[in-house]
Design a protein around this motif. Structure first.
Motif, PDB file in Angstrom:
ATOM      1  N   ALA A   2      -2.337  -6.011   1.139  1.00 26.79           N
ATOM      2  CA  ALA A   2      -1.158  -6.878   1.220  1.00 26.79           C
ATOM      3  C   ALA A   2      -1.040  -7.812   0.022  1.00 26.79           C
ATOM      4  CB  ALA A   2      -1.206  -7.696   2.511  1.00 26.79           C
ATOM      5  N   LEU A   3      -2.107  -7.925  -0.781  1.00 25.22           N
ATOM      6  CA  LEU A   3      -2.080  -8.805  -1.946  1.00 25.22           C
ATOM      7  C   LEU A   3      -1.442  -8.151  -3.158  1.00 25.22           C
ATOM      8  CD1 LEU A   3      -5.681 -10.302  -1.614  1.00 25.22           C
ATOM      9  CD2 LEU A   3      -3.521 -11.361  -0.927  1.00 25.22           C
ATOM     10  N   THR A   4      -1.066  -6.862  -3.047  1.00 22.79           N
ATOM     11  CA  THR A   4      -0.405  -6.167  -4.141  1.00 22.79           C
ATOM     12  C   THR A   4       0.873  -5.526  -3.629  1.00 22.79           C
ATOM     13  OG1 THR A   4      -0.760  -4.563  -5.940  1.00 22.79           O
ATOM     14  CG2 THR A   4      -1.605  -3.966  -3.767  1.00 22.79           C
ATOM     15  N   ASP A   5       1.622  -4.871  -4.518  1.00 21.40           N
ATOM     16  CA  ASP A   5       2.865  -4.201  -4.141  1.00 21.40           C
ATOM     17  C   ASP A   5       2.635  -2.695  -4.090  1.00 21.40           C
ATOM     18  OD1 ASP A   5       4.437  -6.549  -4.098  1.00 21.40           O
ATOM     19  OD2 ASP A   5       4.617  -6.474  -6.283  1.00 21.40           O
ATOM     20  N   PRO A   6       3.195  -2.024  -3.076  1.00 15.09           N
ATOM     21  CA  PRO A   6       3.121  -0.566  -3.068  1.00 15.09           C
ATOM     22  C   PRO A   6       4.162   0.020  -4.027  1.00 15.09           C
ATOM     23  CG  PRO A   6       4.338  -1.326  -1.151  1.00 15.09           C
ATOM     24  CD  PRO A   6       3.867  -2.559  -1.879  1.00 15.09           C
ATOM     25  N   LEU A   7       3.930   1.252  -4.440  1.00 19.03           N
ATOM     26  CA  LEU A   7       4.923   1.974  -5.218  1.00 19.03           C
ATOM     27  C   LEU A   7       6.087   2.351  -4.308  1.00 19.03           C
ATOM     28  CD1 LEU A   7       2.520   4.315  -7.233  1.00 19.03           C
ATOM     29  CD2 LEU A   7       3.791   2.354  -8.120  1.00 19.03           C
ATOM     30  N   PRO A   8       7.245   2.692  -4.881  1.00 19.90           N
ATOM     31  CA  PRO A   8       8.400   3.020  -4.042  1.00 19.90           C
ATOM     32  C   PRO A   8       8.126   4.100  -3.002  1.00 19.90           C
ATOM     33  CG  PRO A   8       9.090   2.726  -6.315  1.00 19.90           C
ATOM     34  CD  PRO A   8       7.592   2.642  -6.306  1.00 19.90           C
ATOM     35  N   GLY A   9       7.260   5.049  -3.317  1.00 21.42           N
ATOM     36  CA  GLY A   9       6.975   6.130  -2.372  1.00 21.42           C
ATOM     37  C   GLY A   9       5.946   5.788  -1.322  1.00 21.42           C
ATOM     38  N   GLY A  10       5.427   4.561  -1.343  1.00 23.58           N
ATOM     39  CA  GLY A  10       4.453   4.152  -0.346  1.00 23.58           C
ATOM     40  C   GLY A  10       3.013   4.223  -0.813  1.00 23.58           C
ATOM     41  N   HIS A  11       2.772   4.797  -2.001  1.00 26.18           N
ATOM     42  CA  HIS A  11       1.420   4.824  -2.540  1.00 26.18           C
ATOM     43  C   HIS A  11       1.037   3.452  -3.093  1.00 26.18           C
ATOM     44  CE1 HIS A  11       1.994   9.196  -2.429  1.00 26.18           C
ATOM     45  NE2 HIS A  11       0.675   9.315  -2.594  1.00 26.18           N
ATOM     46  N   TYR A  12      -0.248   3.237  -3.216  1.00 28.75           N
ATOM     47  CA  TYR A  12      -0.769   2.059  -3.890  1.00 28.75           C
ATOM     48  C   TYR A  12      -1.415   2.508  -5.194  1.00 28.75           C
ATOM     49  CZ  TYR A  12      -0.028  -0.648   0.350  1.00 28.75           C
ATOM     50  OH  TYR A  12       0.544  -1.284   1.415  1.00 28.75           O
ATOM     51  N   VAL A  13      -1.204   1.723  -6.252  1.00 30.14           N
ATOM     52  CA  VAL A  13      -1.808   2.040  -7.542  1.00 30.14           C
ATOM     53  C   VAL A  13      -2.904   1.016  -7.821  1.00 30.14           C
ATOM     54  CG1 VAL A  13      -0.177   0.650  -8.907  1.00 30.14           C
ATOM     55  CG2 VAL A  13      -1.349   2.597  -9.957  1.00 30.14           C
ATOM     56  N   ALA A  14      -3.988   1.473  -8.421  1.00 27.62           N
ATOM     57  CA  ALA A  14      -5.129   0.593  -8.672  1.00 27.62           C
ATOM     58  C   ALA A  14      -5.915   1.131  -9.858  1.00 27.62           C
ATOM     59  CB  ALA A  14      -6.028   0.513  -7.437  1.00 27.62           C
ATOM     60  N   VAL A  15      -6.840   0.315 -10.332  1.00 29.10           N
ATOM     61  CA  VAL A  15      -7.813   0.780 -11.314  1.00 29.10           C
ATOM     62  C   VAL A  15      -9.120   1.006 -10.568  1.00 29.10           C
ATOM     63  CG1 VAL A  15      -8.470  -1.591 -11.977  1.00 29.10           C
ATOM     64  CG2 VAL A  15      -8.989   0.312 -13.505  1.00 29.10           C
ATOM     65  N   ALA A  16      -9.712   2.171 -10.786  1.00 33.58           N
ATOM     66  CA  ALA A  16     -10.977   2.518 -10.146  1.00 33.58           C
ATOM     67  C   ALA A  16     -12.037   2.639 -11.222  1.00 33.58           C
ATOM     68  CB  ALA A  16     -10.849   3.827  -9.377  1.00 33.58           C
ATOM     69  N   SER A  17     -13.095   1.853 -11.098  1.00 30.89           N
ATOM     70  CA  SER A  17     -14.187   1.859 -12.072  1.00 30.89           C
ATOM     71  C   SER A  17     -15.405   2.514 -11.433  1.00 30.89           C
ATOM     72  CB  SER A  17     -14.515   0.424 -12.509  1.00 30.89           C
ATOM     73  OG  SER A  17     -15.443   0.417 -13.565  1.00 30.89           O
ATOM     74  N   LYS A  18     -15.792   3.659 -11.968  1.00 31.27           N
ATOM     75  CA  LYS A  18     -16.899   4.428 -11.391  1.00 31.27           C
ATOM     76  C   LYS A  18     -18.231   3.744 -11.642  1.00 31.27           C
ATOM     77  CE  LYS A  18     -18.854   9.118 -11.498  1.00 31.27           C
ATOM     78  NZ  LYS A  18     -18.754  10.456 -12.172  1.00 31.27           N
ATOM     79  N   TYR A  19     -19.089   3.766 -10.631  1.00 31.12           N
ATOM     80  CA  TYR A  19     -20.434   3.217 -10.796  1.00 31.12           C
ATOM     81  C   TYR A  19     -21.115   3.913 -11.981  1.00 31.12           C
ATOM     82  CZ  TYR A  19     -20.831   0.495  -6.452  1.00 31.12           C
ATOM     83  OH  TYR A  19     -20.694  -0.442  -5.465  1.00 31.12           O
ATOM     84  N   VAL A  20     -21.742   3.149 -12.836  1.00 28.25           N
ATOM     85  CA  VAL A  20     -22.475   3.734 -13.956  1.00 28.25           C
ATOM     86  C   VAL A  20     -23.770   4.327 -13.420  1.00 28.25           C
ATOM     87  CG1 VAL A  20     -21.471   2.064 -15.543  1.00 28.25           C
ATOM     88  CG2 VAL A  20     -23.737   1.634 -14.561  1.00 28.25           C
ATOM     89  N   PRO A  21     -24.340   5.303 -14.144  1.00 30.05           N
ATOM     90  CA  PRO A  21     -25.604   5.882 -13.668  1.00 30.05           C
ATOM     91  C   PRO A  21     -26.727   4.851 -13.709  1.00 30.05           C
ATOM     92  CG  PRO A  21     -25.090   6.645 -15.888  1.00 30.05           C
ATOM     93  CD  PRO A  21     -23.868   5.929 -15.389  1.00 30.05           C
ATOM     94  N   GLY A  22     -27.548   4.864 -12.684  1.00 34.01           N
ATOM     95  CA  GLY A  22     -28.675   3.934 -12.642  1.00 34.01           C
ATOM     96  C   GLY A  22     -28.334   2.642 -11.939  1.00 34.01           C
ATOM     97  N   PRO A  23     -29.327   1.976 -11.370  1.00 37.07           N
ATOM     98  CA  PRO A  23     -29.095   0.719 -10.640  1.00 37.07           C
ATOM     99  C   PRO A  23     -28.693  -0.429 -11.558  1.00 37.07           C
ATOM    100  CG  PRO A  23     -31.445   1.225 -10.760  1.00 37.07           C
ATOM    101  CD  PRO A  23     -30.728   2.427 -11.276  1.00 37.07           C
TER     102      PRO A  23
END
Length: 604
Positions: free
Chosen positions: A244-265
């Motif tokens: 609810a803190l962001t806006d959905p796209l007109p088609g109902g999808h949500y857009v975001a940036v996804a940052s993949k976990y780097v290898p290793g702890p």
């Protein structure tokens, strides 16, 4: 060679190991040489005879360090207040005599390491490679449900962590309401450019999904950190509160940036000064690392005002060493993460001691330029980013750090070379990776980045002689001994690349090169001046022996050590009145017989 065990604080070289085999000993030797060279009566060791770093020497296996979450406030206050006071009253800084970086090579560069790897500056990447950056997939697998394993609703950028069907984990963050793509696109674009520049970054993606594709992971005991910084069991209702803190796209999808976990702890962030005591590979104080000092210039290009240690990470990667990452680029370009950037950001610290003192003592009448600057959001998806007002010399991050404030002209030129290596087409490819919603935003942001790149190149290249890739070539002339036989070369051609011409800081028609060669052991003092050759950044200087050239007692015999080293200074004279503030110094080694000189070092 046997590997000796070392404790976390042990920086000593194993018995019998040479300086070039032991980075810790080499680092200390460089510091001792630099210090001794500045003492009265001490003879400075020529650059080519000093120890230099070894590529990937900091990737030796070490015991796994413990993770830590330092309290950032203490460091921020120290750097912003006491650090600024000490720098403000420093005589060394006032006269521009900061210590140079310690981890540079004989050719004024850095080696590949756990901190940095040469990419675009050594091999021009294709636009397709720039577009993909560090990524290895198309992002989170949205063909199946995404398991939410943690969420964060406090702080300035709420989001959550998901696991996709492949088992990959991603930190997911959203754009502020009314500004779709603002922080997500900025994060991905800067991720691509920083990766191509040579820094270690995670895999960042723009991706879209529907809320119905999310489910709570019950097996891992998904949790959320609430506004009171208390960890609670996560519910699907809490996930919807984040959406609810962001806006959905007109088609109902949500857009975001996804940052993949780097290898290793994750082993916590790294600081911009000192060393990490539980990392035996960490030999150089971070404020004296060239790649961290030069990062200031790259950050100024991307307007990465949030470059602080909270946005860094050390990861323990195979086969068992710490790799140093830059993370979270939401506050770059025109994005302030939760709002567009404003003119103050990039020109003044969040707490800038001296302007604050000025305002206090003038009862608020003291003003700086940004306070009267007119500005407005360029486009909701790119926010605001200065172009014509951008000044590479005065750019600042939101908070000071010692690596940036200790940057010298040589460090800045090194960083400017990274920026100057990007072509217009490559910049356009990086912007395309941000998937901005309209052509106006993409074209405008591309033009701003090109303009800021040009300003950086023009400013920092003009403060050195940007000559690179030097090589001695035989020109056919020689010298004769008493018996008439040709015994050695007394003239040659010095070939080099003028990066000022290559990267558009000036044209060949605007440049003349003034050089002087000095070799005490051979009693040589040669000098000359030559105009640049039109049509190319590849240049050749004819270095001819003067009438005063006298071989002397050493003649053309083989010389050793410091006696074999000649220095040749090269200055770029600008026909438009501009002039390099400092010449480049090439170090030439005399080989004796008919071998002549060869280039063994370069200092800008």
């Amino acid at each position: 060679m046997a590997v000796l065990s070392r404790g976390p604080g042990d920086r000593t070289a194993p018995v019998g190991m040479s300086l070039t085999e032991c980075p810790a000993a080499a680092a200390r030797a460089v510091l001792l040489i630099v210090t001794a060279a500045g003492c009265g009566g001490a003879r400075q060791v020529p650059l080519p005879l000093r120890p230099q770093p070894i590529a990937y020497a900091d990737t030796l296996p070490i015991p796994e360090p413990g993770g830590f979450e330092p309290l950032e406030t203490r460091y921020v206050v120290n750097d912003a207040v006491s650090g600024e006071v000490s720098r403000g009253i420093s005589l060394r800084r006032a006269v521009g005599e900061n210590h140079e970086a310690l981890n540079v090579t004989h050719f004024d560069d850095v080696v590949n390491s756990a901190w940095f790897e040469h990419r675009n500056d050594s091999r021009r990447m294709t636009p397709e490679e720039i577009f993909r950056g560090p990524t290895t997939t198309e992002g989170p697998d949205t063909t199946a449900l995404l398991a939410v394993i943690a969420a964060k609703v406090q702080g300035i950028s709420p989001g959550f962590t998901v696991r996709d069907a492949r088992g990959d984990r991603y930190v997911v963050k959203f754009d502020p309401k009314g500004f779709l793509y603002l922080s997500s696109a900025a994060g991905v674009i800067s991720n691509r450019l920083l990766y191509a520049a040579g820094y270690h970054v995670p895999e960042d993606y723009i991706f879209a999904f529907r809320s119905g594709q999310l489910h709570i992971d019950s097996e891992e005991g998904a949790t959320v950190i609430d506004d009171d910084f208390v960890e609670r069991p996560l519910t699907l209702e809490m996930v919807r509160d984040v959406l609810a803190l962001t806006d959905p796209l007109p088609g109902g999808h949500y857009v975001a940036v996804a940052s993949k976990y780097v290898p290793g702890p994750d082993k916590g962030p790294f600081r911009f000064d000192g060393t990490r005591r539980d990392d035996p590979n960490d030999h150089y104080d971070h404020q004296h690392r060239r790649e961290l000092r030069g990062l200031s210039v790259v950050s100024s290009w991307l307007n990465h005002v949030d470059m602080r240690f909270a946005n860094t990470m050390d990861a323990y990667v195979a086969p068992g060493y710490l790799r140093h990452y830059l993370i979270d680029f939401a506050a770059t370009l025109g994005s302030g993460t939760i709002r567009p950037h404003e003119p103050r950001e990039g020109t003044e610290y969040n707490f800038d001691l001296w302007p604050t003192v000025g305002r206090l003592f003038t009862l608020g009448f003291y003003h700086v330029g940004w306070e009267s600057q007119e500005w407005g959001v360029i486009d909701p998806s790119i926010g605001w980013m200065s172009a014509e007002e951008f000044d590479p010399a005065t750019w600042k991050a939101n908070w000071p750090n010692n690596a940036f404030t200790d940057m010298t002209i040589r460090d800045a030129y090194w960083g400017a070379k990274l920026v100057g290596s990007f072509s217009d087409e490559q910049i356009r490819a990086a912007v395309a990776a941000g998937r901005l919603p309209n052509a106006f935003a993409s074209d405008t942001l591309t033009r701003i980045l090109i303009h800021r790149r040009n300003r950086i190149v023009e400013h920092w290249y003009a403060r050195v002689a940007p000559v690179e890739n030097l090589k001695v070539e035989v020109d056919g002339r020689g010298a004769q001994g008493d018996d008439g036989a040709a015994v050695a070369l007394s003239s040659f051609v010095l070939a080099f690349d003028d990066y000022g011409i290559r990267d558009g800081a000036w044209t060949a028609g605007e440049a003349t090169y003034e050089w002087e060669l000095q070799h005490d052991a051979l009693d040589r003092r040669w000098a000359g001046r030559q105009g640049a050759v039109e049509g190319s950044f590849h240049q050749r200087l004819s270095v001819l022996a003067g009438a005063e050239d006298r071989p002397g007692r050493a003649g053309f015999a083989e010389l050793e050590g410091a006696d074999s080293i000649a220095t040749m200074t090269i200055r770029v004279l600008r026909h438009d009145g501009g002039k390099s503030n400092r010449p480049a110094t090439a170090y030439l080694s005399w080989g004796g017989d008919a071998a002549g000189y060869r280039v063994v070092g370069l200092e800008h």
